[in-house]
Design a protein around this motif. Sequence first.
Motif, PDB file in Angstrom:
ATOM      1  N   UNK A 405       0.865  -1.179   0.000  1.00 46.68           N
ATOM      2  CA  UNK A 405       0.000   0.000   0.000  1.00 46.68           C
ATOM      3  C   UNK A 405       0.903   1.231   0.000  1.00 46.68           C
ATOM      4  N   UNK A 406       1.347   1.636  -1.177  1.00 48.80           N
ATOM      5  CA  UNK A 406       2.263   2.767  -1.309  1.00 48.80           C
ATOM      6  C   UNK A 406       1.645   4.029  -0.717  1.00 48.80           C
ATOM      7  N   UNK A 407       2.445   4.761   0.048  1.00 45.64           N
ATOM      8  CA  UNK A 407       2.018   5.997   0.689  1.00 45.64           C
ATOM      9  C   UNK A 407       2.670   7.171  -0.032  1.00 45.64           C
ATOM     10  N   UNK A 417      -2.916   7.197  -0.153  1.00 40.48           N
ATOM     11  CA  UNK A 417      -2.510   5.799  -0.171  1.00 40.48           C
ATOM     12  C   UNK A 417      -3.032   5.164  -1.450  1.00 40.48           C
ATOM     13  N   UNK A 418      -2.206   4.341  -2.046  1.00 40.72           N
ATOM     14  CA  UNK A 418      -2.561   3.695  -3.305  1.00 40.72           C
ATOM     15  C   UNK A 418      -3.158   2.315  -3.052  1.00 40.72           C
ATOM     16  N   UNK A 433      10.608   1.456 -13.642  1.00 42.21           N
ATOM     17  CA  UNK A 433       9.468   1.767 -14.504  1.00 42.21           C
ATOM     18  C   UNK A 433       8.596   2.841 -13.865  1.00 42.21           C
ATOM     19  N   UNK A 434       8.349   2.695 -12.573  1.00 39.85           N
ATOM     20  CA  UNK A 434       7.544   3.679 -11.845  1.00 39.85           C
ATOM     21  C   UNK A 434       8.172   5.064 -11.912  1.00 39.85           C
ATOM     22  N   UNK A 455       0.950   7.976 -10.834  1.00 43.44           N
ATOM     23  CA  UNK A 455       1.964   6.990 -11.207  1.00 43.44           C
ATOM     24  C   UNK A 455       1.841   5.728 -10.367  1.00 43.44           C
ATOM     25  N   UNK A 456       1.663   5.873  -9.063  1.00 44.53           N
ATOM     26  CA  UNK A 456       1.539   4.701  -8.195  1.00 44.53           C
ATOM     27  C   UNK A 456       0.306   3.880  -8.551  1.00 44.53           C
TER      28      UNK A 456
END
Length: 487
Positions: A405-407, A417-418, A433-434, A455-456
Amino acid sequence: MRPVWRATDVRAAETAMLATLPPDTLMRRAATGLARRCALLLSERGGVYGARVLLLVGSGDNGGDALYAGALLAGRGAAVSALPLAPERIHPGGLAELRAAGGRLVEDLPTQADLVVDGIVGIGGTGGLRESAAQLVAGLAGLRTRTGGRALVVAVDVPSGVEVDTGDVPASSNGTPVAVTADVTVTFGCLKPALAVGPAVERAGQVELVDIGLTPWLRATPALEVTEWADVDDWWPRLAASSEKYSRGVVGVATGSATYPGAAVLSVGGALAGPTGLVRYAGGARAEVLHHHPSVIATQRVAEAGRVQAWVCGSGLGTDEVARNELRAVLAAPVPVVLDADALTLLVDGSSAARLRQRDAPIVITPHDREFARLAGELPGSDRVGAALRLAAWMNAVVLLKGDRTVIAAPDGRAFVNPTGTPALATGGTGDVLAGLLGSLLAAGLPAERAAVVAAYLHGLAGREAAERGPVTASDVADALRAVVPA
């Protein structure tokens, strides 16, 4: 965006709302939504009538919610039992209603149940579960239905045992992290952080939000926001009839080296999947980049690259003096920059601190946990959102803290949060890549925090798309990006 509120803010809103309502009105609203979801689950397993339902009842409002919901299910013919953890403090109104509907109290965990309602503790709980509750939760794994299947578990508001405001699962009184693992969590009024970030997310199962009229009473700023597709689609830069390659934005990519040419190929691939019209590459992997991406304009050094609207720097760059000079050149450019991987390592000694402070253009850093620890002096810990916000304020940069869960944390205190992350992305090169995609979004003119959020989200979707075809490589993710970006 779906807003997420801290427990203290939710309780303040509930208190203000309760002052305008007859007693137990809010609890009955919550119980009605809870009972409805339980009934739907039971209908999928043969029906509500005759189903065995076990309520785990704590002494707080969650226990009352569970009792009132149990009464509604008993009224539809379910055999409902309630196991109170503190019988002397059980909610009296809920207990009376359950008994009037034919429900009963039990003292021990039964051997059979079709559905368990977790009403042990709610958003007021702090710290790990007490020993008695932890033992009860551990025993849920052995519960079976009459046909031998596993009993379904529905959590009330949040799974018992999680830290509501951080999403952590702390140790119980016996020293072991214990929390309810739910199939469904029925939450009331608004989302809470434990349902959006941290290891608690895995305990929540499917989350269903029940509207109890709380929204107008939530006066505070949300703790964080969860990205939705509508946000990504709305923010994605669109082509106009007058668009040409320069007006769409030009992104510079200073990544890779003769030792690590793949990092350059992957980060350029991410940039090409973005909305910009031209990619300029600067670095020691020119031949490999042009072989895979002939549309790119490639040079040896940042100083030779020409004009860009944003830079991506770091992946596979190395940490020697050549790499350090390239990072200095990137930071000297008056455009937004993405700093990843080796660029973050080069920041640790503090030699670039003055350049960072002098910059007016946005900076986005994309650390994983170990890189975060090198920058911040410690791992993110149990409160990933709080840790990311502190680093963002200290560096005056947007922090994209990678994880399941990318912050995304902004220097002004906003956090996102993603929800699209996947373990399939836990393979070498996907971060390259990100970074490339993120740089392309910055060059197209998106504000730094929006570029990081978009992006995320799309990177996660690409990982899921690639995983449907088999084991995932970073090249698969770069290819899959083209299928998931907005039209």
